[in-house]
Design a protein around this motif. Sequence first.
Motif, PDB file in Angstrom:
ATOM      1  N   LEU A  71      -7.461 -10.275   1.361  1.00 62.52           N
ATOM      2  CA  LEU A  71      -7.720 -10.431   2.801  1.00 62.52           C
ATOM      3  C   LEU A  71      -8.928  -9.603   3.240  1.00 62.52           C
ATOM      4  N   VAL A  72      -8.963  -8.355   2.774  1.00 62.18           N
ATOM      5  CA  VAL A  72     -10.089  -7.479   3.144  1.00 62.18           C
ATOM      6  C   VAL A  72     -11.402  -8.079   2.638  1.00 62.18           C
ATOM      7  N   TYR A 121       1.027 -13.038   1.487  1.00 65.29           N
ATOM      8  CA  TYR A 121       0.066 -13.229   2.585  1.00 65.29           C
ATOM      9  C   TYR A 121       0.792 -13.311   3.936  1.00 65.29           C
ATOM     10  N   VAL A 122       1.884 -14.063   3.941  1.00 68.93           N
ATOM     11  CA  VAL A 122       2.650 -14.164   5.186  1.00 68.93           C
ATOM     12  C   VAL A 122       3.085 -12.774   5.622  1.00 68.93           C
ATOM     13  N   TRP A 172      -4.509 -14.071  -8.792  1.00 71.50           N
ATOM     14  CA  TRP A 172      -3.219 -14.446  -9.385  1.00 71.50           C
ATOM     15  C   TRP A 172      -2.129 -13.477  -8.932  1.00 71.50           C
ATOM     16  N   LEU A 173      -2.439 -12.172  -9.038  1.00 72.42           N
ATOM     17  CA  LEU A 173      -1.456 -11.145  -8.660  1.00 72.42           C
ATOM     18  C   LEU A 173      -0.973 -11.341  -7.231  1.00 72.42           C
ATOM     19  N   SER A 174      -1.915 -11.754  -6.371  1.00 80.86           N
ATOM     20  CA  SER A 174      -1.580 -11.836  -4.951  1.00 80.86           C
ATOM     21  C   SER A 174      -0.531 -12.914  -4.665  1.00 80.86           C
ATOM     22  N   PHE A 175      -0.330 -13.799  -5.645  1.00 78.78           N
ATOM     23  CA  PHE A 175       0.703 -14.827  -5.459  1.00 78.78           C
ATOM     24  C   PHE A 175       1.994 -14.480  -6.204  1.00 78.78           C
ATOM     25  N   ASP A 224       1.462  -2.762  10.656  1.00 76.40           N
ATOM     26  CA  ASP A 224       0.730  -1.603  10.120  1.00 76.40           C
ATOM     27  C   ASP A 224      -0.611  -2.028   9.525  1.00 76.40           C
ATOM     28  N   PHE A 225      -0.580  -3.137   8.809  1.00 72.36           N
ATOM     29  CA  PHE A 225      -1.817  -3.623   8.206  1.00 72.36           C
ATOM     30  C   PHE A 225      -2.816  -4.065   9.284  1.00 72.36           C
TER      31      PHE A 225
END
Lengths: 297, 380
Positions: free
Chosen positions: A272-273, A57-58, A34-37, A65-66
Amino acid sequence: MLGRRQKREKWILLAPALAVLALITLIPLANTLWLSFTDTRISALPEPVHFIGLENYVYALTDPDFQEALFRTLYFTIVSVGLEGVLGVAVAVLLNQEFRGRTLLRALIILPWAVPTIVNAVAWRLIYHPDYGALNSLLFQLGIISDYRSWIGDPATAMNMVILADVWKNFPLVAYVALAALQTVPEDLSKAAAIEGAGPWKRFCSITLPWIAGPLMVVMVLRTIEAFRVFDIIYVMTGGGPADSTKTASFYVYQEYFNYLRSGSGASYAVLVAGISAVLIVFYYSVTKRQTAGGAA
Amino acid sequence: MNAAMTQDAILKISSLQKRYGEVNVLKDIDISMAPGEFLVLVGPSGCGKSTLLSCISGLTDISSGTIHIAGRDRTNDEPADRDIAMVFQSYALFPNMSVERNIGFGLEVRKVNEAEKKRKVAEVADLLKIEHLLHRRPAELSGGQRQRVAMGRALVREPKLFLFDEPLSNLDAKLRVTMRTEIKRIHQTTGASIVYVTHDQIEAMTLASRIVVMKDGVVQQIGTPQEIYNKPVNAFVADFMGAPSMNLMTGTATREGEHVRLQIPTPEGPPLELFDYGPGPETLAAGDTAELTIGLRPEAMTDLGLRSGGMDGRTLQSADCLLDVVEPAGADTYAVVQLGGTEAVARLSADAPVAAGQRVPIAFDLSKISYFDIASGNRL
């Protein structure tokens, strides 16, 4: 088949465990998703939270850097797990020979693995110390270097030095699993191969390695997953530096969360990780399945 | 004798000793084997037969002595260089390889070209009737099929000498007989020289062109199955070879003129008396009496007298015996008779009308008799 009553009982009995599991895994996972959105930030004062869709995400996927951190993590994972595999199997083969003091050596070899990661990291930081580290002293006295160096202070060497420390700590696990597997290799197989004319190396590659491949795969999967989410040893040894040269993906997530307090964006990195880890696991799993399907009788 | 000359012998073992620390597991082994022979090493477990085979293969180093294979001194050569192949009790098939690769492994190691390898593997697969299995893995094969693959792997390289280490021990009784025949057939068609280890004396008798009987690391006797069976050099060989084994009865022998009078005590009364018109115990002088072990195989104690009544009184002599136990075994009926301090077994015909507790005339075939020294067990 379970009766209706038994089915209910089954769920009643499972409920406590499921509740604990939900509390420590499912809820945080859902929360992170949820947080990631959102654009949530960690702050003392309540701030308005907005749903921002895939924006995090975009940003993450286009963040150079990531991406670098991901490649660094991949490098760390491949090199350290690779070395642990080679060293582990080699040591296991040695420990599988008969010699005096074998039992003692077998017991001693597990020690690095038994040391907590933090302790290991601190110990290696001392070994690498630019002024009074053992490594400098050793290499200097052997005449390999003419000046003391700052091994983990130099972006060119820092990552490899961390890898070395990680390999030292973790190869015993591989060695132990490999040793256990080696002890199940039937003696007749090696004898038969010897009579057929296979030398030691051919015997190892054609007979021994395929035989231990299954168990070896399992430990390599474990180590890969662990290595990919590496954090603690880097936190203690280099703090991600110098010049971000040891900043891995997990460390990146940590910084995003706790240094920059952007928990929404940090969550998207974390997802993502985790996603990449999942891909690795599935890949390994399929390889392992293929190995064991055609493996030991 | 059968011992071949060093230059012709396919295998010549001279004064071989093997020690593990203080323990001498092989003592002064001398064996010579002619090309094409099927030599079976047999003995009870722990007799050193498998160790001897391992020494021949080079997997075990020997303490002293020499091993020549096909005229060349191979004592210190690596197993791979000895021009031998070995079939293991466990089959020792490589589980990660197909049957085809298993069989061709030795050729693969020796870098034989692909076409040649394929041809040879196909040839051997044809001989062993395993063409349809070539693409399977060992785990997908039955015991008998694995055994064939293991033999295929040995045959394909056409080595000078084949070593078989109890190859049939892991098979069930029925399959063991089938594979035994198969091995014999392969030996006949290929003319291969084979050293074969077994603890099963029937396997030894049926397969061997010559048998080496071993005990406690010492060769007891080397000879054809007939020699071993009919003229065992000592009581151990007599007892070990043959099933049921030879009856070893304690009795006395007295040389009286042209015959030797044998007296074998019975628990129920007067001793059993037989007269040996053959040469008798060599060491027994005229007029002398000696206590010794009298050996007669079960088939030399029959119910021939019951059926025909025709005894010539010389090689075939009849005597009444009290049957202690009667064991019908299908093709034969075995009867236990208390004789000379042992439970002697007589081999009667299957339809012999006998029962335990009866006194029955038993026909003794004196031409098959053996004498052994009581103390040393050696043949007299």
